[in-house]
Design an enzyme around this catalytic site. Sequence first.
Site, short mmCIF file in Angstrom:
data_model
loop_
_atom_site.label_atom_id
_atom_site.label_comp_id
_atom_site.label_asym_id
_atom_site.label_seq_id
_atom_site.Cartn_x
_atom_site.Cartn_y
_atom_site.Cartn_z
CD GLU A 190 -2.81 -0.93 2.41
OE1 GLU A 190 -3.28 0.17 2.44
OE2 GLU A 190 -3.40 -2.08 3.04
CB SER B 73 -10.16 -3.47 14.78
OG SER B 73 -9.17 -2.58 14.47
CG HIS C 71 -8.63 5.23 14.84
ND1 HIS C 71 -9.17 4.47 13.67
CD2 HIS C 71 -8.32 4.42 15.70
CE1 HIS C 71 -9.09 3.04 14.18
NE2 HIS C 71 -8.66 3.08 15.44
CG HIS D 155 -4.07 1.01 15.16
ND1 HIS D 155 -4.29 -0.11 15.95
CD2 HIS D 155 -5.65 1.17 14.76
CE1 HIS D 155 -5.45 -0.53 16.28
NE2 HIS D 155 -6.30 0.05 15.40
CG HIS E 246 1.14 -3.05 15.39
ND1 HIS E 246 2.33 -3.64 15.55
CD2 HIS E 246 1.54 -1.72 14.74
CE1 HIS E 246 3.19 -3.02 15.08
NE2 HIS E 246 2.75 -1.80 14.68
CE LYS F 240 -13.69 2.53 10.38
NZ LYS F 240 -12.33 2.09 10.65
#
Length: 308
Positions: free
Chosen positions: A152, A238, A245, A243, A241, A173
């Site tokens: 990615e 979810s 948002h 992370h 590791h 999202k």
Amino acid sequence: MTIDITKLIEEFEFNRILNSDTQTKQIAILGTIDLENAILIIEKSPFNIELINSDPKSVPTKIISSLSLINSNDVYNWAKATLNQDLDQLPAAKVNLIYPATETHIRKYNQQKLHYVRETPEMYYQYVIPYIDTMKGERLKWVYNILFHGKEKESFIYHDESKDGFVLLPDMKWDKVNLENLYLCCIVNRMDIGSIRDLSGSDVIYLGNLQNTIQKVTHKKFGLPQDQLKIFVHYQPSYYHFHLHIVNVHHPGLGDGIAIGKAILVDDIIDNLKIDGEYYKKKTIGYVIGENHGLWSIEGYRNSVRSQ
């Protein structure tokens, strides 16, 4: 390898509807592709505010294609409408495809009964840590592919490969069209943080630097100042590791993604760790969990929740 998503969706065979959310205008459908489970998530797109503002004289004809009156009363009139569509600037919907989908994916998107949990440190050490251990390894392969193998990379907004660095990229999202719905994800390089429970006072400077860099990069790339960003983490996350948002404060809705009992602002995490470096190791943390979550399948965990 380039994925032909059009071909995959053409081969999608319907099984059942997992969930439909009238607030987020999203539907999740379970099916199969080549006899393997697949989840198709379709979400109606928001309006492109930047495009509308760029040519206000053409509003509303640029948006509305046709109308059919439903009713009217005094100054109030309402109608059904079809909207003009353009795949790049005015898409009708955003589509996510998870394939092959695991049972964990299916449970996540399936409609489920919710429970409010007050997770004590004792519950965490007895039930949550063993569960987290089962969710590592191969289950985090896709994360490591992003961090260390360039998967990615065409979407990367920022990439710092140092020990305390991170990857910043658009979250699935976000449709990458509307800044009002901006949703980014920051995945850190550090391997020793699974969730906020692993944070301590020694991480205060690290978290502050992380947040400052995210704010600067986002401002430079999208023009949004720090007071127009929410930066938060989830508990339970979810995946285990660490992370973060990042969303526009004007984001109209994320289901339960920014709700109390799920989202915790990074500013609050930093402040709490300044008060007590062992805050998240000692604290009873309240959150909402669904019955499809793997933790709920653990009898001792369920009994602890119900005895509270």
